[in-house]
Design an enzyme around this catalytic site. Sequence first.
Site, mmCIF file in Angstrom:
data_model
loop_
_atom_site.group_PDB
_atom_site.id
_atom_site.type_symbol
_atom_site.label_atom_id
_atom_site.label_comp_id
_atom_site.label_asym_id
_atom_site.label_seq_id
_atom_site.Cartn_x
_atom_site.Cartn_y
_atom_site.Cartn_z
ATOM 1 N N ARG A 4 30.989 23.960 -7.482
ATOM 2 C CA ARG A 4 32.109 24.873 -7.638
ATOM 3 C C ARG A 4 32.262 25.624 -6.318
ATOM 4 N NH1 ARG A 4 33.728 25.504 -12.848
ATOM 5 N NH2 ARG A 4 34.818 27.424 -12.351
ATOM 6 N N TYR A 5 33.533 25.797 -5.888
ATOM 7 C CA TYR A 5 33.773 26.407 -4.586
ATOM 8 C C TYR A 5 34.538 27.713 -4.732
ATOM 9 C CZ TYR A 5 31.933 22.425 -2.121
ATOM 10 O OH TYR A 5 31.087 21.468 -1.645
ATOM 11 N N HIS A 70 34.968 -0.232 4.685
ATOM 12 C CA HIS A 70 35.576 0.081 3.388
ATOM 13 C C HIS A 70 34.766 1.218 2.771
ATOM 14 C CE1 HIS A 70 37.215 -0.278 -0.655
ATOM 15 N NE2 HIS A 70 38.050 -1.220 -0.237
ATOM 16 N N ASP A 71 35.378 2.402 2.668
ATOM 17 C CA ASP A 71 34.625 3.579 2.243
ATOM 18 C C ASP A 71 34.121 3.490 0.811
ATOM 19 O OD1 ASP A 71 37.204 3.804 1.237
ATOM 20 O OD2 ASP A 71 37.464 5.906 1.781
ATOM 21 N N SER A 104 39.696 0.774 -6.251
ATOM 22 C CA SER A 104 39.394 1.893 -5.346
ATOM 23 C C SER A 104 40.285 3.102 -5.604
ATOM 24 C CB SER A 104 39.546 1.444 -3.892
ATOM 25 O OG SER A 104 38.604 0.452 -3.574
ATOM 26 N N THR A 150 69.791 45.738 8.253
ATOM 27 C CA THR A 150 70.384 44.423 8.044
ATOM 28 C C THR A 150 70.852 43.918 9.396
ATOM 29 O OG1 THR A 150 72.572 45.350 7.553
ATOM 30 C CG2 THR A 150 71.113 44.961 5.680
ATOM 31 N N HIS A 151 70.603 42.659 9.686
ATOM 32 C CA HIS A 151 70.848 42.083 11.017
ATOM 33 C C HIS A 151 70.029 42.805 12.089
ATOM 34 C CE1 HIS A 151 74.331 39.867 9.403
ATOM 35 N NE2 HIS A 151 74.595 40.985 8.744
ATOM 36 N N SER A 273 44.106 41.746 28.511
ATOM 37 C CA SER A 273 43.178 41.715 29.648
ATOM 38 C C SER A 273 43.731 42.475 30.838
ATOM 39 C CB SER A 273 42.894 40.258 30.042
ATOM 40 O OG SER A 273 44.093 39.610 30.445
ATOM 41 N N LYS A 278 47.619 48.172 25.411
ATOM 42 C CA LYS A 278 48.268 47.335 24.401
ATOM 43 C C LYS A 278 47.489 47.277 23.085
ATOM 44 C CE LYS A 278 51.406 44.934 25.016
ATOM 45 N NZ LYS A 278 51.444 43.642 25.714
ATOM 46 N N ASN A 280 48.364 44.798 20.230
ATOM 47 C CA ASN A 280 49.270 43.711 19.867
ATOM 48 C C ASN A 280 49.063 43.250 18.417
ATOM 49 O OD1 ASN A 280 50.177 43.675 22.553
ATOM 50 N ND2 ASN A 280 48.515 42.303 23.154
ATOM 51 N N GLU A 285 50.759 37.572 14.170
ATOM 52 C CA GLU A 285 51.269 36.431 14.921
ATOM 53 C C GLU A 285 50.526 35.155 14.556
ATOM 54 O OE1 GLU A 285 52.836 38.705 18.959
ATOM 55 O OE2 GLU A 285 50.747 38.065 18.835
ATOM 56 N N ALA A 318 47.321 9.745 6.404
ATOM 57 C CA ALA A 318 48.145 10.935 6.652
ATOM 58 C C ALA A 318 47.727 12.099 5.776
ATOM 59 C CB ALA A 318 49.622 10.595 6.426
ATOM 60 N N GLU A 319 47.527 11.826 4.473
ATOM 61 C CA GLU A 319 47.231 12.945 3.572
ATOM 62 C C GLU A 319 45.783 13.421 3.694
ATOM 63 O OE1 GLU A 319 48.332 11.354 -0.216
ATOM 64 O OE2 GLU A 319 46.379 10.447 -0.613
ATOM 65 N N ARG A 320 44.903 12.597 4.224
ATOM 66 C CA ARG A 320 43.520 13.040 4.422
ATOM 67 C C ARG A 320 43.463 14.196 5.414
ATOM 68 N NH1 ARG A 320 39.176 8.104 3.955
ATOM 69 N NH2 ARG A 320 40.346 6.818 2.491
#
Length: 447
Positions: A4-5, A70-71, A104, A150-151, A273, A278, A280, A285, A318-320
Site C-alpha cells: 500500500r502506498y 519479453h518482460d 500478456s 477583469t482583463h 544570485s 529578490k 521570487n 512558477e 508511450a503510456e509507461r
Amino acid sequence: MIPRYTRPQMGGIWQNENKFSIWKEIELLACEAQAELGASGITKEEAAWIRAHADFTVERIDEIEAVTNHDVIAFLTCLAEHIDADIPEGQEKPSRWVHYGMTSSDLGDTALSYQITQALGIIIEDVRAIGEVCRRRAFEFQETLCVGRTHGIHAEPMTFGMKFGSWAWAMKRALVRLEEARKVAACGAISGAVGTYSSIDPFVEQYVCEHLGLSPDPLSTQVLARDRHAQVMSTLAVTAASFESIAMQVRLLQQSDVIEAEEPFKKGQKGSSAMPHKRNPITAERVCGLARTIKANAQVGYDDVALWYERDISHSGAERTSLADSFIALDYIAEKLRWILDGLQVYPEAMKANLNKTRGLVYSSKVLLALVQTGITREEAYAIVQRNAMATWHDVQQAKVGPTYRDRLEADPECTLDARELDKIFDPWQFLTRKNVVFNRLEQLSF
C-alpha cells in the site's frame, strides 16, 4: 501482498518492484480461481504451494529479459524458478499452472489498472487537502477587502476570501472528476488472446477482479480499451490546469506593482544570485511549468486510443512514461501548491491601497445605476460617468495629484446625485451586501 502506498511514495507505484508484486498477485489469484473451478487440473494444494513459494527479484527478471526480450516471459520464468526450486527432479512442476490460458495483456493491463487506482487514491487525497486549506482560508479572509480585476484591470471591490473560495470549488470539481476517473480505470480483463475466453473460464476474470477491487471489462479485445486511460490522462491534465490557474494568480499577486500576497519565503532562502533583494515566486512558477508537461501528456493518452484491430502495442511504451510522469508530477505540484496556499502571506493594507489607487474609479458601475434611478436615460448617465472617469484616469496615468472621481462627479453640474448619495455609493461594502450568499454556499462544501 501488494504494497500500500501513501503520498510520499507515489514514485514507488511506478517502480518495477510494485508492478511485479501486482503481477504476482494476479497470477496467484488466477491459479486459485482455476483450482476453485477444478476444470483445468490444478488442485487447491498446488495453488497453495504456488502462493507459498512464488517470488521474484527485479534483478533476475532483468537478467532473463535481456535474453528473452519479453518482460512477461522473463517474469514468469523467474517466478517458476522460485516455485519449483524445492520440487524433486522428475516430479510435476506446480509452475506449469501459472499464466494458464492467459495472455500478456491479461496480466499487464489488469495490473496497470490497479496501479492507476493506487495512484489516483493519492491524487484524490492531495486535492482534498488543497480544498480544505482553501475553504479554511476563504473564511479567514471573508472580510478582507480587495479589488477584483477583469482583463487585469481594476473592476469592482470584492473580498480576498472569495479568491480562496473559488479555488476551493475548483478542487471540489477536480475531486468529482478524479473519483469518476478512478471508477472508469478500475477495470480488469483476463479473457485470452482476442477477448473470447477461448482458453480460460470467465470465472477466473471475475475472481481476480473481485479480489483486486476491479470490475471485469464487459468486452475486452485482449487489451482494455485505451479510452479509459485517456479519460484518466485528461482528468490529470484538467487537475493540473486548475493547479496552474491558482499558482498563476499567486504569481500575479506577488508582482512588485501589486504585492497583495506572496508565497512563503523560508529563513535562509535566497531569491537571486545577482539581486539580493529578490523574493521570487519560484514554487508557484514550478507548479505552472510542470502543469504544462501533464497537459501535454494528455495528448499521448488520446493518441493511444486508436490501436490496430483488436490490439497492437504502440500504446505500451508511450503510456509507461506518460502515465508515470503525469502522476508523479501532479502529486509533486499538489504538495507544493498546498504548501503555498497554507502559508500564503497576505497583505490587507496593500489591498486597500490598490483598491484606492484609481481614486474611486471602481465605483463607476454604482454611479451609473444611481444616475439612472434619478430619471435620466442610461445613455445620458453613461456619458456623465465616463467623462469624469476618463479625466480621473488621465490623472492616474500621469501620476498627477488631482480631484478624485467622487470630487469630479460632485462638481459636475449634469450629475443628478447629491453629496449624501455619493457618500453612500463610494462605500466599497455597498458592493458586498450579498456576499454571504457565496460564503453560505461555501459552508456547505465538504471534502
